[in-house]
Design an enzyme around this catalytic site. Structure first.
Site, PDB file in Angstrom:
ATOM      1  N   HIS A 146       0.814  -1.220   0.000  1.00  0.00           N
ATOM      2  CA  HIS A 146       0.000   0.000   0.000  1.00  0.00           C
ATOM      3  C   HIS A 146       0.844   1.266   0.000  1.00  0.00           C
ATOM      4  O   HIS A 146       0.320   2.349  -0.222  1.00  0.00           O
ATOM      5  CB  HIS A 146      -0.971  -0.001   1.192  1.00  0.00           C
ATOM      6  CG  HIS A 146      -0.328   0.153   2.528  1.00  0.00           C
ATOM      7  ND1 HIS A 146      -0.075  -0.900   3.388  1.00  0.00           N
ATOM      8  CD2 HIS A 146       0.096   1.255   3.178  1.00  0.00           C
ATOM      9  CE1 HIS A 146       0.457  -0.457   4.491  1.00  0.00           C
ATOM     10  NE2 HIS A 146       0.591   0.851   4.397  1.00  0.00           N
ATOM     11  N   ASP A 193       0.317  -7.779   1.285  1.00  0.00           N
ATOM     12  CA  ASP A 193       0.693  -6.370   1.459  1.00  0.00           C
ATOM     13  C   ASP A 193       2.207  -6.197   1.508  1.00  0.00           C
ATOM     14  O   ASP A 193       2.742  -5.465   2.341  1.00  0.00           O
ATOM     15  CB  ASP A 193       0.065  -5.791   2.734  1.00  0.00           C
ATOM     16  CG  ASP A 193       0.070  -4.262   2.719  1.00  0.00           C
ATOM     17  OD1 ASP A 193       0.428  -3.681   1.670  1.00  0.00           O
ATOM     18  OD2 ASP A 193      -0.259  -3.653   3.754  1.00  0.00           O
ATOM     19  N   SER A 229       4.623   2.517   7.918  1.00  0.00           N
ATOM     20  CA  SER A 229       4.337   1.361   7.062  1.00  0.00           C
ATOM     21  C   SER A 229       5.547   1.013   6.208  1.00  0.00           C
ATOM     22  O   SER A 229       6.128   1.875   5.535  1.00  0.00           O
ATOM     23  CB  SER A 229       3.135   1.661   6.159  1.00  0.00           C
ATOM     24  OG  SER A 229       1.975   1.845   6.924  1.00  0.00           O
TER      25      SER A 229
END
Length: 518
Positions: A251, A288, A369
């Site tokens: 992402h 992911d 992230s």
């Protein structure tokens, strides 16, 4: 012979004609509604008939005229006529009339007389002399000049007292001036240009383990910025190979990976401040994870640990660029293991990751992230991916993809550029089993021709266990399916019509799946 009609004959004909009309020929009107408003007693008393009289008021008029009048009321204590004449009569010897202007000329010629405002409507208004002559006031005598003592104290303080007050005020001023002078001199003596503060070096002081780990890991963690035109996003990444391979979250680079306009750019920033463009090697939205490559030599590579060595309560550090702040380190512990996490796709992002997460209370925020979660020895044990918060900020619940899954997916992407996963072919939702003793994932839809359809799994079945893993929600089922290999046969435990059923399922690859697998 002509016969002439006389007026009398015409009159009799007309009368005869009128006599022939019958009452029934005349128009008949309906009764007129009678409205009688209420009359209060005061109004009735004022407008009623006189007492003792009945009938119309016309018959009462003569009697009313003959009745004695009551408006000539006899005055009580009336002043004598001489007193009234003196009060309201003309002054003695005056022949003036009230109808004439007292100041108007009385000569024979009216043209020589001034306009009479009493009779001429065009005359301007003016005033005559007052009725009572008022003499002009006499001038006031000059006032007496007051002294300062009288103005300030009303003459109640003696001159000697004023002198004493002056002396006291002078003494107070002298004492205040001397005090200010002495204070200023003392203050200047408190400052000095000769004083220099000394600092000590403590080269022998040992650094904490956290400081050592942070110093070793920071060079291997990078910041990642993707831009597509005017849009952009910021995240983190970890160098996993000296040839320039960097692992991050899908992402973080999903917007650039899906761009077809050729405007997408991915920029990597290192801890020493240098930057370099990066290219996408491959990505896996279902876990992911994504791998980038930069053409940079002499990179610091992160040391990879093993998920089996991680224990709840171990000290960990989260390293990354939260909120755009590069080289940020936060500390905490491992608060849970094997926490099933399933991410939902968002607008512009095709990530639908599902994994067995490492849960930590180290502060993780947006921008962390793709960054590193390392143990107390500086080994990578996970990639920071998600937080759970009602407010959107860090509340001590962060989740990282375990290092074993990171190593497996990254190695496959570097080798093949794509990753395939086992596929079951069902859509599930959470369901409480009828006996309230357990929960499971209720099958809401089964893809035709899928492994689940061939195994006999149908809509309404509640999967409570898949292989060796208990299933309490859809995320648990997705993680359980992906933990097995393609082509492996796994027993699925179902609750169907209140009974537990065990069904063997052979998993297939999602390469040709008609829809995203579950």
């Amino acid at each position: 012979m002509t016969t002439e009609s006389t007026p009398s004959s015409n009159s009799s004909d007309s009368a005869a004609h009128r006599g022939n009309l019958r009452p029934s020929d005349a128009p008949v009107l309906g009764p007129r509604p009678v409205y009688r408003p209420d009359i209060d007693k005061h109004t009735a008393r004022a407008f009623r008939r006189p007492e003792g009289h009945t009938g119309s008021f016309g018959a009462y008029a003569p009697a009313a005229a003959a009745a004695p009048r009551h408006d000539n009321t006899e005055l009580v204590n009336r002043p004598p006529d001489s007193v009234l004449a003196e009060a309201f009569g003309r002054p003695a010897g005056s022949d003036e009339l009230l109808q004439r202007d007292p100041e108007a000329a009385t000569g024979p010629s009216e043209s020589s007389a001034p306009a009479d405002p009493w009779r001429d409507p065009e005359a301007a208004a003016r005033m005559g002399d007052p009725a009572i002559h008022t003499p002009a006031p006499s001038p006031l005598p000059p006032g007496v000049k007051l002294s300062t003592r009288e103005v300030l104290f009303g003459g109640k303080v003696a001159p000697k007292a004023l002198a004493v007050l002056g002396i006291v005020a002078l003494a107070i001023g002298v004492v205040g001036g001397l005090t200010g002078r002495l204070t200023a001199e003392n203050t200047s003596s408190l400052t000095s240009r000769k004083v220099a503060l000394q600092q000590e070096n403590n080269t022998d002081k040992p650094h904490s383990q956290v400081a050592k780990v942070a110093d070793a890991v920071l060079p291997a963690v990078v910041s990642i910025r993707e831009t597509v035109g005017d849009n952009g996003a910021l995240g983190s990444g970890v160098v996993i190979d000296g040839n320039g391979y960097i692992v991050t979250n899908n992402h973080v680079i999903s917007m650039a990976a899906q761009d077809t306009s050729g405007r997408a750019k991915i920029q990597v920033g290192f801890s020493d401040g240098t930057q370099a463009p990066a290219r996408l090697v491959g990505r896996d939205p279902k876990t992911d994870l994504a791998v980038l490559k930069v053409d940079v030599k002499n990179l610091t590579v992160a040391r990879l640990g093993k998920s089996g060595d991680v224990q709840v309560g171990d000290d960990v550090l989260a390293v990354g660029s939260p909120l755009g702040l590069n080289k940020t380190v936060t500390s905490g512990i491992v608060s849970a293991l094997h926490r099933a996490i399933q991410e939902s796709p968002e607008a512009g992002d095709d990530t639908a990751g599902a994994f067995d997460a490492v849960q930590t209370d180290a502060a993780i925020n947006h921008g962390n992230s793709g960054g590193a979660l390392v143990d107390g020895e500086g080994r990578l044990i996970g990639i920071n991916t998600a937080i759970r918060s009602e407010s959107g900020g860090s509340v001590g619940l962060g989740f990282a993809i375990p290092v074993d899954l990171v190593q497996q997916v990254s190695q496959t992407l570097i080798r093949d550029g794509v990753v395939y996963h086992p596929w079951l072919g069902v859509t599930a939702k959470s369901k409480q089993v009828e006996n309230d003793a357990m929960s499971g994932a209720q099958v809401a839809d089964v893809v035709g021709g899928s492994p689940a359809a061939r195994a006999g799994i149908g809509e309404g079945d509640v999967i409570v266990k898949f292989g060796d893993r208990q299933v309490t929600e859809p995320a648990e089922l997705t993680v359980a399916v992906q933990s097995h290999r393609i082509g492996e046969t796994v027993n699925a435990h179902l609750i169907r019509d209140g009974r537990e059923v065990e069904v063997p399922v052979t998993l297939e690859s999602d390469k040709n799946a008609p829809q995203p697998p579950q």
